[in-house]
Motif scaffolding. Structure first.
Motif, short mmCIF file in Angstrom:
data_model
loop_
_atom_site.label_atom_id
_atom_site.label_comp_id
_atom_site.label_asym_id
_atom_site.label_seq_id
_atom_site.Cartn_x
_atom_site.Cartn_y
_atom_site.Cartn_z
N ASP A 105 0.85 -1.18 0.00
CA ASP A 105 0.00 0.00 0.00
C ASP A 105 0.89 1.23 0.00
O ASP A 105 2.11 1.13 -0.17
N THR A 106 0.29 2.40 0.23
CA THR A 106 1.07 3.63 0.36
C THR A 106 0.47 4.48 1.49
O THR A 106 -0.73 4.38 1.78
N ILE A 107 1.31 5.27 2.11
CA ILE A 107 0.89 6.32 3.03
C ILE A 107 1.51 7.60 2.49
O ILE A 107 2.73 7.70 2.39
N GLU A 108 0.65 8.53 2.09
CA GLU A 108 1.13 9.80 1.54
C GLU A 108 2.18 9.59 0.44
O GLU A 108 3.20 10.25 0.41
N GLY A 109 1.92 8.60 -0.43
CA GLY A 109 2.81 8.33 -1.55
C GLY A 109 4.01 7.47 -1.22
O GLY A 109 4.76 7.07 -2.11
N MET A 110 4.21 7.13 0.05
CA MET A 110 5.33 6.27 0.46
C MET A 110 4.85 4.82 0.49
O MET A 110 3.83 4.51 1.13
N ARG A 111 5.55 3.95 -0.19
CA ARG A 111 5.20 2.53 -0.27
C ARG A 111 5.33 1.87 1.10
O ARG A 111 6.31 2.06 1.81
N THR A 112 4.31 1.08 1.46
CA THR A 112 4.33 0.32 2.70
C THR A 112 4.18 -1.16 2.40
O THR A 112 3.56 -1.56 1.41
N VAL A 113 4.74 -1.98 3.26
CA VAL A 113 4.64 -3.43 3.18
C VAL A 113 4.22 -3.89 4.56
O VAL A 113 4.91 -3.59 5.55
N ALA A 114 3.10 -4.59 4.65
CA ALA A 114 2.59 -4.96 5.98
C ALA A 114 1.81 -6.26 5.94
O ALA A 114 1.46 -6.76 4.87
N HIS A 115 1.55 -6.76 7.12
CA HIS A 115 0.67 -7.92 7.27
C HIS A 115 0.08 -7.88 8.68
O HIS A 115 0.80 -7.64 9.65
N LEU A 120 0.61 3.67 13.74
CA LEU A 120 1.92 3.67 14.38
C LEU A 120 3.04 3.71 13.35
O LEU A 120 4.05 4.40 13.54
N LEU A 121 2.86 2.97 12.26
CA LEU A 121 3.87 2.99 11.20
C LEU A 121 3.99 4.38 10.60
O LEU A 121 5.09 4.88 10.38
N ALA A 122 2.86 5.01 10.34
CA ALA A 122 2.89 6.37 9.80
C ALA A 122 3.60 7.32 10.76
O ALA A 122 4.44 8.13 10.35
N MET A 123 3.30 7.20 12.05
CA MET A 123 3.94 8.05 13.05
C MET A 123 5.45 7.80 13.09
O MET A 123 6.24 8.75 13.11
N ALA A 124 5.85 6.53 13.10
CA ALA A 124 7.27 6.19 13.16
C ALA A 124 8.03 6.68 11.93
O ALA A 124 9.19 7.07 12.01
N ALA A 125 7.34 6.67 10.77
CA ALA A 125 7.97 7.12 9.52
C ALA A 125 7.79 8.62 9.31
O ALA A 125 8.15 9.15 8.26
N GLU A 126 7.19 9.29 10.32
CA GLU A 126 6.95 10.73 10.26
C GLU A 126 6.08 11.11 9.07
O GLU A 126 6.36 12.05 8.33
N LEU A 127 4.99 10.34 8.90
CA LEU A 127 4.01 10.59 7.85
C LEU A 127 2.67 10.89 8.51
O LEU A 127 2.41 10.47 9.64
N PRO A 128 1.77 11.60 7.81
CA PRO A 128 0.45 11.89 8.40
C PRO A 128 -0.31 10.60 8.69
O PRO A 128 -0.26 9.66 7.90
N ILE A 129 -1.02 10.56 9.80
CA ILE A 129 -1.75 9.35 10.16
C ILE A 129 -3.25 9.49 9.97
O ILE A 129 -3.98 8.54 10.20
N THR A 130 -3.74 10.61 9.53
CA THR A 130 -5.17 10.87 9.50
C THR A 130 -5.96 9.84 8.72
O THR A 130 -7.09 9.52 9.07
N ALA A 131 -5.44 9.29 7.65
CA ALA A 131 -6.18 8.34 6.83
C ALA A 131 -6.26 6.96 7.49
O ALA A 131 -7.06 6.14 7.09
N TYR A 132 -5.44 6.72 8.51
CA TYR A 132 -5.37 5.38 9.09
C TYR A 132 -5.95 5.27 10.46
O TYR A 132 -6.19 4.18 10.95
N TYR A 133 -6.16 6.37 11.13
CA TYR A 133 -6.63 6.28 12.51
C TYR A 133 -7.94 7.01 12.66
O TYR A 133 -8.05 8.18 12.35
N LYS A 134 -8.95 6.29 13.09
CA LYS A 134 -10.27 6.86 13.31
C LYS A 134 -10.56 6.83 14.81
O LYS A 134 -10.40 5.80 15.44
N GLU A 135 -10.97 7.94 15.36
CA GLU A 135 -11.23 8.02 16.80
C GLU A 135 -12.53 7.33 17.14
O GLU A 135 -13.42 7.21 16.42
#
Length: 182
Positions: free
Chosen positions: A118-128, A167-182
């Motif tokens: 996937d991507t976060i703000e255009g940065m490629r991510t690899v997860a499971h 958490l990944l977005a935060m650690a990579a210093e990327l915006p987390i708004t698309a991934y975290y819903k309150e």
């Protein structure tokens, strides 16, 4: 693997993967009656919100049933990149694992060999992420940033894929708004 190696899958992965990567607290749930020192029990709230024991009572080797720790998952994550010291993590292995599936429609699915690309703000991510009974997990990385996270939880109600991606977005210093819903 058992036919090719002459040993069980659990024995092979212990010798060929876990031991060389110093994953000293990782094994398969090949005997669900085995007492595992320091193992957390899994819990899930019932319909009334009361927490109930929720443990897997089956053997799982290969497609699930991995018993591990955050430290060992981070050792696994550290093996990916251009200077990987073992075949696991070297470019040919990584390329094979991260090759996304192309559907019959021609659309690329975003799913590879057990990994979500996937991507976060255009940065490629690899997860499971995964779960069994009251256990939930997430391991993800942003290769371009050299950033990885691992999350294990024994509360079956937590969405570790959502929290893990945040958490990944935060650690990579990327915006987390698309991934975290309150």
């Amino acid at each position: 693997v058992a036919r090719a190696s002459g040993t069980s899958f659990a024995e092979y992965t212990q010798r060929a993967i876990f031991a060389p990567l110093h994953m000293t607290h990782t094994s398969w749930r090949d005997d669900d009656t085995r007492i595992v020192p320091n193992r957390a029990q899994g819990y899930t709230p019932n319909d009334s919100g009361r927490w109930m024991l929720d443990m897997p009572f089956e053997n799982g080797v290969g497609n699930g049933g991995l018993l591990t720790t955050v430290t060992d998952l981070m050792r696994w994550q550290a093996r990916f990149g251009p200077n990987a010291p073992t075949p696991i993590g070297q470019s040919a292995f990584v390329a094979g694992m991260e090759r996304q599936i192309t559907l019959t429609t021609g659309r690329v699915s975003g799913y590879a060999l057990g990994l979500e690309i996937d991507t976060i703000e255009g940065m490629r991510t690899v997860a499971h992420g995964g779960w069994t009974a009251g256990y939930k997990s997430y391991a993800g990385r942003v290769p371009a940033r050299g950033t990885s996270v691992a999350l294990l939880c024994n509360a079956g109600s937590l969405n570790t894929e959502e929290v893990g991606a945040a958490l990944l977005a935060m650690a990579a210093e990327l915006p987390i708004t698309a991934y975290y819903k309150e």
